[in-house]
Design an enzyme around this catalytic site. Structure first.
Site, PDB file in Angstrom:
ATOM      1  N   LYS A  13       0.828  -1.214   0.000  1.00  0.00           N
ATOM      2  CA  LYS A  13       0.000   0.000   0.000  1.00  0.00           C
ATOM      3  C   LYS A  13       0.862   1.265   0.000  1.00  0.00           C
ATOM      4  O   LYS A  13       0.618   2.190  -0.758  1.00  0.00           O
ATOM      5  CB  LYS A  13      -0.911   0.061   1.243  1.00  0.00           C
ATOM      6  CG  LYS A  13      -1.906  -1.052   1.374  1.00  0.00           C
ATOM      7  CD  LYS A  13      -2.854  -0.809   2.550  1.00  0.00           C
ATOM      8  CE  LYS A  13      -2.188  -0.772   3.911  1.00  0.00           C
ATOM      9  NZ  LYS A  13      -1.565  -2.027   4.341  1.00  0.00           N
ATOM     10  N   ARG A  88      -8.996   1.533   9.561  1.00  0.00           N
ATOM     11  CA  ARG A  88      -8.655   0.138   9.822  1.00  0.00           C
ATOM     12  C   ARG A  88      -9.738  -0.580  10.631  1.00  0.00           C
ATOM     13  O   ARG A  88      -9.588  -1.763  10.914  1.00  0.00           O
ATOM     14  CB  ARG A  88      -7.343   0.080  10.606  1.00  0.00           C
ATOM     15  CG  ARG A  88      -6.119  -0.282   9.769  1.00  0.00           C
ATOM     16  CD  ARG A  88      -4.923  -0.209  10.701  1.00  0.00           C
ATOM     17  NE  ARG A  88      -3.779  -0.944  10.302  1.00  0.00           N
ATOM     18  CZ  ARG A  88      -2.709  -0.394   9.714  1.00  0.00           C
ATOM     19  NH1 ARG A  88      -2.700   0.872   9.385  1.00  0.00           N
ATOM     20  NH2 ARG A  88      -1.648  -1.132   9.459  1.00  0.00           N
ATOM     21  N   ARG A 127      11.593  -6.018   4.327  1.00  0.00           N
ATOM     22  CA  ARG A 127      11.409  -4.574   4.079  1.00  0.00           C
ATOM     23  C   ARG A 127      12.384  -3.745   4.921  1.00  0.00           C
ATOM     24  O   ARG A 127      12.626  -4.022   6.088  1.00  0.00           O
ATOM     25  CB  ARG A 127       9.970  -4.196   4.439  1.00  0.00           C
ATOM     26  CG  ARG A 127       9.701  -2.710   4.355  1.00  0.00           C
ATOM     27  CD  ARG A 127       8.247  -2.421   4.211  1.00  0.00           C
ATOM     28  NE  ARG A 127       7.443  -2.856   5.343  1.00  0.00           N
ATOM     29  CZ  ARG A 127       6.119  -2.718   5.384  1.00  0.00           C
ATOM     30  NH1 ARG A 127       5.473  -2.204   4.368  1.00  0.00           N
ATOM     31  NH2 ARG A 127       5.460  -3.134   6.449  1.00  0.00           N
ATOM     32  N   ARG A 160      11.667  -1.970  10.434  1.00  0.00           N
ATOM     33  CA  ARG A 160      10.692  -1.565  11.439  1.00  0.00           C
ATOM     34  C   ARG A 160      10.548  -2.673  12.469  1.00  0.00           C
ATOM     35  O   ARG A 160      10.461  -3.846  12.123  1.00  0.00           O
ATOM     36  CB  ARG A 160       9.345  -1.318  10.770  1.00  0.00           C
ATOM     37  CG  ARG A 160       9.232   0.053  10.168  1.00  0.00           C
ATOM     38  CD  ARG A 160       8.034   0.183   9.293  1.00  0.00           C
ATOM     39  NE  ARG A 160       6.805  -0.363   9.896  1.00  0.00           N
ATOM     40  CZ  ARG A 160       5.626  -0.354   9.290  1.00  0.00           C
ATOM     41  NH1 ARG A 160       5.509   0.165   8.084  1.00  0.00           N
ATOM     42  NH2 ARG A 160       4.564  -0.848   9.877  1.00  0.00           N
ATOM     43  N   ARG A 171      -0.206  -8.769  13.468  1.00  0.00           N
ATOM     44  CA  ARG A 171      -0.805  -7.712  12.656  1.00  0.00           C
ATOM     45  C   ARG A 171      -1.746  -8.306  11.595  1.00  0.00           C
ATOM     46  O   ARG A 171      -2.797  -7.736  11.308  1.00  0.00           O
ATOM     47  CB  ARG A 171       0.289  -6.868  11.990  1.00  0.00           C
ATOM     48  CG  ARG A 171       1.052  -6.019  13.008  1.00  0.00           C
ATOM     49  CD  ARG A 171       2.300  -5.402  12.411  1.00  0.00           C
ATOM     50  NE  ARG A 171       2.014  -4.444  11.369  1.00  0.00           N
ATOM     51  CZ  ARG A 171       2.854  -4.137  10.385  1.00  0.00           C
ATOM     52  NH1 ARG A 171       4.028  -4.727  10.290  1.00  0.00           N
ATOM     53  NH2 ARG A 171       2.521  -3.239   9.506  1.00  0.00           N
TER      54      ARG A 171
END
Ligand code: AMP
Length: 217
Positions: A13, A88, A127, A160, A171
């Site tokens: 996203k 969300r 990532r 992160r 998550r």
């Protein structure tokens, strides 16, 4: 264009929102980025948000609703925006609808980027993001020229904390429970466009572009 990008963590996203925002002159609003900035600055919002984020849970609705409401009031958002990671929950979607109705600027499209679970874990764990400018890399699919260093600004690339596998699985669980119901919610309003996020990144970008303009992807 007033868009929401919906999809599980690691669906791409943020990457896609950055590209389209630049191309179309839209403001890219990521609640995750706003919260990480608040934490780095040690603001009251940051202090409230940190423990929820570290555990892979959601920050309370009223905290993120206020962040978005304040940001949407700034003049640059009038030209159009992409909301990335907000709403969300159904309660956040209701709060957003209220804010946008008051400004007479309803959403034009909700773009759902769908990716299989196994891929999400592989993507997010690789990532890396630049601590200075926020650019996003991936150790295998989009490596920087020099390991650990941002190509654009020379900043340090970090992982992160919430991209670690055990936090990521939580998550994903939270996404299924709290956020996935938004798919039916926006589908019923005729706003939803689905994009296959498993395709190569350039194909996803093209599909997102079409979907955002209202054409079927
Ligand atoms: P993201 O960068 O969008 O993956 O967000 C990182 C984390 O920030 C999430 O796992 C949540 O803890 C928190 N967060 C971001 N956006 C929201 C939101 N709209 N509602 C609640 N928590 C959020």
């Amino acid at each position: 264009m007033r868009l929401v990008f919906l999809g599980p963590p690691g669906a791409g996203k943020g990457t896609q929102a950055k590209l389209l925002a630049k191309e179309e002159g839209l403001v890219h609003l990521s609640t995750g980025d706003l919260l990480r900035t608040a934490i780095a600055r040690g603001t009251p919002t940051g202090l409230k948000a940190k423990s929820f984020m570290d555990a892979g849970g959601l920050v309370p609705d009223e905290v993120v609703d206020v962040l978005i409401e304040e940001r949407l009031r700034e003049p640059d958002a009038r030209a159009g925006f992409i909301l990335d990671g907000y709403p969300r929950t159904l309660a956040q979607a209701t709060a957003l609808a209220r804010m946008l109705a008051a400004a007479r600027t309803p959403l034009t499209r909700v773009v759902l980027i769908e990716v299989q679970d196994e891929r999400l874990v592989a993507r997010s764990s690789g990532r890396r993001s630049c601590a200075s400018c926020g650019a996003i890399y991936h150790v295998s699919s989009k490596p920087p020229r020099r390991e650990g260093v941002c190509d654009g600004c020379g900043g340090r690339l970090d992982q992160r904390a919430d991209d670690r596998e055990e936090v990521l699985r939580e998550r994903l669980r939270v996404y299924r429970e709290k956020t996935a119901p938004l798919v039916a919610h926006y589908g019923a309003q005729g706003l939803l466009a689905r994009v296959n996020g498993d395709l190569p990144i350039g194909d996803v970008t093209r599909a997102v572009r079409l979907a955002s303009r209202g054409a079927a992807a």
